[in-house]
Motif scaffolding. Structure first.
Motif, mmCIF file in Angstrom:
data_model
loop_
_atom_site.group_PDB
_atom_site.id
_atom_site.type_symbol
_atom_site.label_atom_id
_atom_site.label_comp_id
_atom_site.label_asym_id
_atom_site.label_seq_id
_atom_site.Cartn_x
_atom_site.Cartn_y
_atom_site.Cartn_z
ATOM 1 N N GLU A 90 0.929 -1.182 0.177
ATOM 2 C CA GLU A 90 -0.152 -0.160 0.004
ATOM 3 C C GLU A 90 0.868 1.305 0.010
ATOM 4 O OE1 GLU A 90 -3.293 0.458 -0.328
ATOM 5 O OE2 GLU A 90 -3.491 -1.807 -0.549
ATOM 6 N N GLN A 91 1.938 1.317 0.685
ATOM 7 C CA GLN A 91 2.923 2.403 0.954
ATOM 8 C C GLN A 91 3.586 2.582 -0.484
ATOM 9 O OE1 GLN A 91 5.621 1.669 4.018
ATOM 10 N NE2 GLN A 91 4.472 2.758 5.288
ATOM 11 N N SER A 92 3.493 1.975 -1.359
ATOM 12 C CA SER A 92 4.151 2.274 -2.679
ATOM 13 C C SER A 92 3.489 3.047 -3.647
ATOM 14 C CB SER A 92 4.753 0.827 -3.490
ATOM 15 O OG SER A 92 3.668 -0.094 -3.847
ATOM 16 N N ARG A 93 2.083 3.075 -3.718
ATOM 17 C CA ARG A 93 1.175 3.793 -4.498
ATOM 18 C C ARG A 93 1.606 5.275 -4.623
ATOM 19 N NH1 ARG A 93 -4.992 1.838 -2.823
ATOM 20 N NH2 ARG A 93 -4.765 -0.325 -3.544
ATOM 21 N N ARG A 94 1.971 5.954 -3.591
ATOM 22 C CA ARG A 94 2.414 7.240 -3.822
ATOM 23 C C ARG A 94 3.705 7.488 -4.691
ATOM 24 N NH1 ARG A 94 5.114 11.463 -0.324
ATOM 25 N NH2 ARG A 94 3.993 13.514 -0.769
ATOM 26 N N TRP A 95 4.404 6.461 -4.537
ATOM 27 C CA TRP A 95 5.658 6.606 -5.429
ATOM 28 C C TRP A 95 5.387 6.212 -6.925
ATOM 29 C CZ3 TRP A 95 10.042 8.374 -6.548
ATOM 30 C CH2 TRP A 95 10.920 7.897 -7.625
ATOM 31 N N ARG A 96 4.459 5.143 -6.961
ATOM 32 C CA ARG A 96 4.091 4.633 -8.360
ATOM 33 C C ARG A 96 3.375 5.936 -9.006
ATOM 34 N NH1 ARG A 96 2.534 -0.155 -5.988
ATOM 35 N NH2 ARG A 96 0.279 0.199 -6.238
ATOM 36 N N LYS A 97 2.639 6.576 -8.383
ATOM 37 C CA LYS A 97 1.742 7.868 -9.126
ATOM 38 C C LYS A 97 2.722 9.075 -9.340
ATOM 39 C CE LYS A 97 -2.299 10.984 -8.079
ATOM 40 N NZ LYS A 97 -1.564 12.010 -8.371
ATOM 41 N N LEU A 98 3.712 9.004 -8.494
ATOM 42 C CA LEU A 98 4.840 10.181 -8.845
ATOM 43 C C LEU A 98 5.591 9.800 -9.794
ATOM 44 C CD1 LEU A 98 6.933 11.858 -5.949
ATOM 45 C CD2 LEU A 98 7.883 11.474 -8.291
ATOM 46 N N LEU A 99 6.067 8.642 -10.086
ATOM 47 C CA LEU A 99 6.830 8.106 -10.870
ATOM 48 C C LEU A 99 6.289 8.205 -12.483
ATOM 49 C CD1 LEU A 99 9.618 6.632 -12.064
ATOM 50 C CD2 LEU A 99 8.449 4.542 -11.293
ATOM 51 N N ASN A 100 4.939 7.879 -12.580
ATOM 52 C CA ASN A 100 4.132 7.757 -13.515
ATOM 53 C C ASN A 100 3.923 9.323 -14.480
ATOM 54 O OD1 ASN A 100 2.351 6.298 -15.656
ATOM 55 N ND2 ASN A 100 0.770 7.621 -14.677
ATOM 56 N N GLU A 101 3.930 10.130 -13.509
ATOM 57 C CA GLU A 101 3.525 11.336 -13.776
ATOM 58 C C GLU A 101 5.235 12.059 -14.564
ATOM 59 O OE1 GLU A 101 2.183 14.340 -10.914
ATOM 60 O OE2 GLU A 101 0.905 12.833 -10.113
ATOM 61 N N ILE A 102 6.365 11.386 -14.099
ATOM 62 C CA ILE A 102 7.550 11.954 -14.354
ATOM 63 C C ILE A 102 7.985 11.298 -15.675
ATOM 64 C CG2 ILE A 102 9.843 11.655 -14.123
ATOM 65 C CD1 ILE A 102 9.436 11.890 -10.972
ATOM 66 N N GLN A 103 7.434 10.028 -15.720
ATOM 67 C CA GLN A 103 7.639 9.262 -16.946
ATOM 68 C C GLN A 103 6.711 9.961 -18.413
ATOM 69 O OE1 GLN A 103 6.416 5.477 -15.288
ATOM 70 N NE2 GLN A 103 8.440 4.695 -15.315
ATOM 71 N N MET A 104 5.651 10.226 -17.896
ATOM 72 C CA MET A 104 4.900 11.151 -18.991
ATOM 73 C C MET A 104 5.177 12.247 -19.210
ATOM 74 S SD MET A 104 0.817 10.112 -18.027
ATOM 75 C CE MET A 104 0.866 10.879 -16.484
ATOM 76 N N THR A 105 5.994 13.155 -18.586
ATOM 77 C CA THR A 105 6.476 14.260 -18.790
ATOM 78 C C THR A 105 7.918 14.143 -19.826
ATOM 79 O OG1 THR A 105 5.705 15.372 -16.702
ATOM 80 C CG2 THR A 105 7.555 16.283 -17.808
ATOM 81 N N TRP A 106 8.601 13.233 -19.306
ATOM 82 C CA TRP A 106 9.742 12.896 -20.079
ATOM 83 C C TRP A 106 9.570 12.226 -21.344
ATOM 84 C CZ3 TRP A 106 13.268 9.872 -15.973
ATOM 85 C CH2 TRP A 106 13.715 10.614 -14.833
ATOM 86 N N PHE A 107 8.468 11.584 -21.725
ATOM 87 C CA PHE A 107 8.095 10.875 -22.906
ATOM 88 C C PHE A 107 8.150 12.076 -23.754
ATOM 89 C CE2 PHE A 107 5.026 9.379 -26.187
ATOM 90 C CZ PHE A 107 5.560 8.472 -26.586
ATOM 91 N N ALA A 108 7.891 13.234 -23.727
ATOM 92 C CA ALA A 108 7.808 13.968 -24.670
ATOM 93 C C ALA A 108 8.607 15.212 -24.477
ATOM 94 C CB ALA A 108 6.211 14.926 -24.904
ATOM 95 N N GLY A 109 9.626 15.094 -23.575
ATOM 96 C CA GLY A 109 10.350 16.050 -23.153
ATOM 97 C C GLY A 109 11.757 16.108 -24.232
ATOM 98 N N GLN A 110 12.531 17.495 -23.993
ATOM 99 C CA GLN A 110 13.338 17.794 -25.039
ATOM 100 C C GLN A 110 14.618 16.779 -24.904
ATOM 101 O OE1 GLN A 110 15.371 21.516 -23.905
ATOM 102 N NE2 GLN A 110 17.088 21.287 -25.178
ATOM 103 N N ALA A 111 15.032 16.289 -23.698
ATOM 104 C CA ALA A 111 16.147 15.425 -23.540
ATOM 105 C C ALA A 111 15.939 13.871 -24.362
ATOM 106 C CB ALA A 111 16.567 14.916 -22.189
#
Length: 355
Positions: free
Chosen positions: A183-204
């Motif tokens: 249960e404790q890992s849900r917050r991290w998975r949500k945060l990581l998913n948001e980062i992955q989506m941002t990076w997907f279309a990011g400049q680098a």
């Protein structure tokens, strides 16, 4: 008097339960014997040894044998990650969490974590990715610091159990069994998913994709560190930032050897302060990449270094004993040699066979 400890990560073969190209090579002892027979390693560790040999039989080990050795040696609690101590080497204070930006290769039935060395993230790309991720972390009340392309750190409450597995354990494997659970890992998975989506279309990542480089689509959570450690050994010779951090945390001297490992005179000077650990990691990359020839080449280099410091002729000046800690994927083999009285019968051992 002090002990000289040679930490030879990934240098040993695993037992029959282990698999992989390198261990298949080791199953036939002739390949290693062609490299080592009659050499300095064989001469240095063929008589009067104390040996210990153990393997981690857990279904999913938490860490590599060399990391477990450090945990036992320095009294590191199970809640602390060895890799997270790298924060101290990058000028950060504990407690904090370590993150490693890397690539996950998605296959038909598994997701494989790439070795960060294969990703070759540049300083500029790391800065861009960190800038894209920083606002997301801030929304969760977490501060991001990215001093190195391979070592990022966060401070704040991630809201998860600190028992995680570092990238060193997972690289080259299917990530599924190593991800934070519960249960404790849900917050991290949500945060990581948001980062992955941002990076997907990011400049680098757009730039990396255009030149055929693997995109950075994973921020691996290595774990947290925040403990003051037992003050031993006196010196740690290593190029690894995590081990440099362990040295700082334990009050030891952290020594970067540069391009070449120290010679006999440099080791003797270090012995004046106490035990010395020399981190010899030439086999690690070869094992991760499944390259038996590079692994054998690393043994050849190690054999030449043993001859250079005169270990095949006796215990180096300033030391009372020598310990070689040789690890595999799950196995830890220790060969311990001390000064023996002239009158004691000498017992001959085959160190190559032990490997």
């Amino acid at each position: 008097m002090p002990e000289l400890i040679l930490l030879c990560s990934a240098a040993a073969g695993d037992r029959a339960t282990a698999t992989g190209a390198i261990d298949a090579q080791l199953a036939d002892p002739r390949a290693l014997r062609r490299v080592l027979d009659g050499g300095a390693f064989s001469r240095a560790f063929s008589r009067d040894l104390k040996t210990s040999d153990s393997s981690d039989e857990a279904l999913v080990p938490r860490e590599l044998p060399e990391e477990r050795w450090w945990r036992e040696r320095l009294g590191i609690p199970g809640t602390d990650s060895i890799q997270a101590f790298a924060a101290l080497a990058h000028g950060m204070a504990l407690p904090c969490w370590r993150l490693t930006p890397t690539h996950v290769e998605i296959g038909l039935d598994q997701a494989r974590l790439a070795d960060p060395a294969e990703v070759s993230l540049s300083v500029e790309e790391s800065a861009i990715l960190a800038a894209e991720a920083t606002p997301i972390f801030a929304e969760y009340g977490i501060a991001l610091h990215a001093p190195s392309p391979r070592a990022w750190f966060v401070t704040g409450d991630l809201g998860i159990d600190p028992e995680t597995r570092s990238w060193t354990m997972v690289a080259g494997r299917n990530v599924d069994a190593y991800l934070p659970r519960g249960e404790q890992s849900r917050r991290w998975r949500k945060l990581l998913n948001e980062i992955q989506m941002t990076w997907f279309a990011g400049q680098a990542n757009r730039a990396r994709e255009s030149r055929g480089a693997p995109v950075v689509n994973m921020l691996w959570l290595d774990g947290r560190a925040g403990t003051t450690l037992t003050p031993r050994p006196a010196s740690i010779v290593s190029r690894d930032d995590a081990l440099a951090g362990l040295a700082i945390a334990s009050g030891a001297r952290a020594i970067d050897p540069g391009a070449a490992m120290p010679g006999a005179e440099a080791l003797r000077e270090l012995a004046d302060a106490g035990d010395v650990v020399v981190d010899l990691a030439g086999w690690v990359q070869a094992r991760r990449q499944g390259d038996p020839q590079a692994w054998l080449d690393a043994w050849q280099d190690f054999d030449a270094w043993i001859a250079r410091i005169g270990l095949d002729r006796g215990i180096p000046a300033g030391f009372d004993g020598v310990r070689a800690v040789l690890t595999g994927e799950r196995r830890r083999l220790e060969l311990q040699r001390g000064a023996s009285p002239w009158w004691r019968p000498r017992r001959r051992i085959d160190p190559i066979g032990l490997l």
